[in-house]
Design a protein around this motif. Structure first.
Motif, short mmCIF file in Angstrom:
data_model
loop_
_atom_site.label_atom_id
_atom_site.label_comp_id
_atom_site.label_asym_id
_atom_site.label_seq_id
_atom_site.Cartn_x
_atom_site.Cartn_y
_atom_site.Cartn_z
N THR A 50 0.86 -1.19 0.00
CA THR A 50 0.00 0.00 0.00
C THR A 50 0.89 1.23 0.00
OG1 THR A 50 -0.04 -0.04 2.40
CG2 THR A 50 -1.93 -1.04 1.26
N GLY A 51 0.31 2.35 -0.38
CA GLY A 51 1.05 3.61 -0.37
C GLY A 51 1.89 3.77 -1.62
N GLY A 52 2.31 5.00 -1.85
CA GLY A 52 3.07 5.28 -3.04
C GLY A 52 4.51 4.82 -2.93
N GLU B 6 -1.03 7.99 -4.21
CA GLU B 6 -0.32 6.88 -3.56
C GLU B 6 -0.26 5.65 -4.45
OE1 GLU B 6 -1.89 6.35 0.35
OE2 GLU B 6 -1.07 8.26 1.02
N GLN B 7 0.19 5.86 -5.66
CA GLN B 7 0.31 4.76 -6.61
C GLN B 7 1.77 4.32 -6.72
OE1 GLN B 7 -2.16 3.29 -8.38
NE2 GLN B 7 -3.76 4.58 -7.52
N VAL C 125 7.76 9.57 -0.69
CA VAL C 125 7.64 8.12 -0.88
C VAL C 125 9.04 7.50 -0.95
CG1 VAL C 125 5.44 8.28 -2.10
CG2 VAL C 125 7.57 8.28 -3.40
N LEU D 230 2.24 9.87 -7.03
CA LEU D 230 2.87 9.29 -5.85
C LEU D 230 2.33 9.90 -4.56
CD1 LEU D 230 6.51 9.26 -7.17
CD2 LEU D 230 5.10 7.26 -6.78
N HIS D 231 2.25 11.22 -4.53
CA HIS D 231 1.86 11.89 -3.30
C HIS D 231 0.35 11.91 -3.12
CE1 HIS D 231 0.94 15.41 -0.73
NE2 HIS D 231 2.00 15.00 -0.06
N SER E 145 7.46 13.85 -3.01
CA SER E 145 6.24 13.10 -2.82
C SER E 145 6.21 12.39 -1.48
CB SER E 145 6.07 12.06 -3.94
OG SER E 145 6.34 12.63 -5.18
#
Lengths: 330, 348
Positions: free
Chosen positions: A112-114, A183-184, A223, A179-180, A221
């Motif tokens: 999960t999350g970017g 969250e991909q 990440v 990304l931010h 971002s």
């Protein structure tokens, strides 16, 4: 000026699993804005079901069921999960039986999350991008957006297909939003065209990692960067030499003459890979403890981190090549 | 004291609908509309002044009527409407006269609202997927329309710098669709043929004409200054726009599509103005979060806009166009507003 309003406002979250007939894995789509409620009985299988209370008409009180205006599932990046699943089905035999792709440390990719996936890039028509995207979508059930040079967009048909199957032009704003905000997972090749255009004699020698833009994007971002080392893509379509004058005449970034062209002829050659065994190793994610969403980051820190990630991928490649006994069988 | 608002382009869709919206607002004391032709919508209390297209008398009007707000909607954002020279006269010279009037010494004006278009961002393969208001344009300026809009915006920017006490608002609208407004895309969709560039299926945004008027009204009523993008949420592909509206795609050659479209345009079968070609290749997306942060709420998403347009289109096709269209009659309007024979005390 009482005008009838039949359309609702912006859609709610669109996070239901997409059901594609005949497939078991479900992929979470990016939040698709602009999708209006779908009546359950007329909804195509791949669109989200209606929620109770959403199909109320705000107009005259008649319970008119709204038609979903969307006819396709193309998201705001141009990616279509429907097209993507067709592409995955078509690519699966190549992935499984031709390249026989093997992953090491796939669990290091966040579920999960970017995260920004960073890999080495090779082969005249790089085979690494589809392999990585296919593998992660199959195994993790998350979409991967492949960020590539915007040159692709100018090519008719190819540009559209590339976009529908998850390609996004590499622009810092696009990366930040993916990304931010959303969250991909985004995949970048910091070597750019310098990677695939290098000749076979330079194989597994990483080119310069751009200007470290990918580190800055990850910092902004907030990440982690997940470095990937790919072995085998180099041998799947080796570049023997380049024809810069032809490239210039055609207006393409480079024009390679590949071993495949000599082996399979001018018709099959440009599209046929050698069956090199592809191995992908996922390295430990790199996190930067900096504030996100800043305008600028220390250039020296950015360059240092970029160089560190580059050398880690380079070391991993050497390690994997040391273990490799055969190009074809791994 | 209520507001006194001057609306330019009263005879266009934008100005007419905006004046209607302002009339319904009890805080607005006086609505004054300027136009080159008679208004096309019924108006209750808006005063109409006919002017030439460059608005050279605007200075006198502003001084005489002491308006505190100017809503400048008379900007051409569709190059099919007028020839190139007129476009320049209306957009650039008209705006120049308007800003000169608004910025004259001792001006009563407090807010200037200017309608612009997302055409100022252009469209190219190097664009970000979403333009923010401060994102610089990437594409070279190739068309007359874009050049004039960019010039207008730079005039407005200079004006805002020179007059820091004035509130200046610029709204950049994405492609507008609706039952009333005519744009190249809507004209094509009405004929059920949408020209496309073969091999390209770009993503577009649309904004419904109700949202257009509501956003103009919103920034005027709440005195919001600054530059804002206005577009419905989400994007949808060109092919889907055709599918929702029941139109057929007409693929044009990817090499110089305008040459192939030219005979069809000449015959009046399709509209394919120069500013549409890059959009038909690469599309355009604008980030609308800034206006949403100001509290504006859209009624329509991009897809919802196209759907609602398609419905209006179906109705038009079945009923054969709007036959009971309003016609402005100066004498009748004057009679109802100013004749002593009309009993007006019923309202108060």
């Amino acid at each position: 000026m009482a005008r009838e309003k039949t359309e609702p406002t912006a859609a709610g979250p669109n996070a239901e699993a997409i059901e594609v007939s005949g497939r078991t894995t479900s992929v979470q789509p990016a939040p698709v804005t602009g999708v209006s409620p779908v009546p359950a009985d007329t909804a195509p299988a791949r669109l989200r079901p209606v929620r109770p209370g959403e199909d109320q008409d705000h107009g005259e009180g008649t319970q008119r069921v709204l038609r979903d205006p969307r006819r396709s599932d193309v998201d705001e990046w141009g990616r279509s999960e429907h097209m993507r699943s067709i592409a995955r089905r078509a690519y699966a035999p190549l992935y499984r039986h031709w390249f026989r792709v093997e992953w090491q440390g796939l669990e290091k990719i966040p579920a999960t999350g970017g995260a920004l996936l960073v890999a080495n890039h090779a082969g005249a028509i790089p085979s690494d991008a589809p392999v990585i995207m296919h593998g992660i979508e199959e195994e993790l059930g998350r979409p991967v957006y492949g960020m590539a040079d915007y040159f692709f967009r100018t090519v008719p048909v190819v540009g559209t297909l590339w976009s529908r199957t998850g390609g996004v032009p590499a622009h810092p704003d696009n990366a930040y939003r993916l990304l931010h905000d959303q969250e991909q997972l985004a995949l970048v090749f910091p070597e750019g065209v310098k990677g695939p255009s290098k000749t076979y004699s330079d194989r597994y020698r990483l080119r310069r990692f751009g200007r470290g833009g990918f580190v800055e994007i990850a910092m902004r971002s907030g990440v982690p960067v997940v470095p990937l080392a790919v072995v085998g893509a180099e041998e799947s379509m080796p570049v023997l030499f380049r024809l810069p004058s032809v490239a210039k005449a055609l207006g393409v970034p480079y024009f390679p003459v590949t071993a495949n062209l000599l082996a399979f002829g001018p018709i099959l050659g440009p599209f046929t890979y050698f069956p090199a065994k592809i191995k992908i190793r996922v390295l430990d994610p790199v996190r930067f403890d900096v504030l996100d969403s800043q305008e600028r980051y220390s250039k020296s820190r950015v360059m240092d981190e970029a160089e560190r990630i580059r050398s880690r991928i380079q070391d991993a490649l050497h390690d994997m090549l040391r273990e490799r006994r055969s190009v074809w069988f791994g | 004291m209520g507001r006194r608002v001057l609306v330019t382009g009263l005879d266009t869709f934008w100005g007419g609908r905006m004046a209607q919206a302002l009339e319904a607002d009890p805080d607005v004391d006086m609505v004054l509309g300027m136009g080159t032709h008679e208004p096309k919508v019924p108006l209750e209390r808006t005063e109409f002044v006919r002017a030439d297209q460059t608005y050279s008398i605007l200075n006198r009007i502003v001084r005489a009527t002491q308006v505190d707000t100017i809503v400048h909607t008379f900007l051409v954002t569709n190059s099919e409407e007028v020839p190139g020279r007129t476009l320049h006269e209306i957009n650039v010279i008209g705006t120049m006269n308007l800003l000169a009037a608004a910025g004259s010494p001792g001006t009563p004006v407090e807010q200037v609202v200017v309608k612009s278009s997302t055409h100022v961002y252009g469209s190219s393969h190097k664009d970000p997927a979403w333009f923010r208001e401060e994102t610089p344009r990437v594409a070279p300026v190739g068309t007359r329309l874009e050049r004039s809009l960019i010039e207008v915006e730079s005039l407005v920017r200079d004006f805002a710098e020179d007059n820091p006490s004035l509130l200046v608002t610029v709204l950049r609208f994405a492609h507008v669709l609706g039952s009333d407004i005519v744009t190249p895309i809507s004209a094509n969709l009405r004929r059920r043929v949408l020209p496309a560039v073969f091999g390209f299926d770009p993503l577009l945004q649309f904004v419904e004409e109700d949202d257009v008027v509501r956003s103009l009204e919103y920034v005027t009523r709440n005195r919001i200054g600054g530059i804002y993008n206005v577009a419905g949420a989400g994007k949808l592909p060109w092919s889907e726009v055709a599918a929702i509206s029941g139109a057929h795609l007409l693929p044009l050659s990817p090499v110089s599509p305008r040459t192939f479209a030219a005979p069809l345009c000449r015959l009046g079968l399709i509209q394919f103005p120069p500013e549409m070609e890059p959009v038909a290749r690469f599309g355009r997306g604008v980030d609308t979060s800034r206006l949403c942060e100001q509290g504006f709420e859209y009624r329509y998403t991009s897809a919802g806009t196209v759907e609602s347009f398609a419905r209006a289109n179906n109705l038009r096709r079945s009923t054969g166009g709007a036959s009971n269209a309003y016609r402005y009659q100066q004498d009748v309007e004057l009679f109802f507003r100013h004749s002593p024979a009309v009993v007006r005390s019923l309202d108060s």
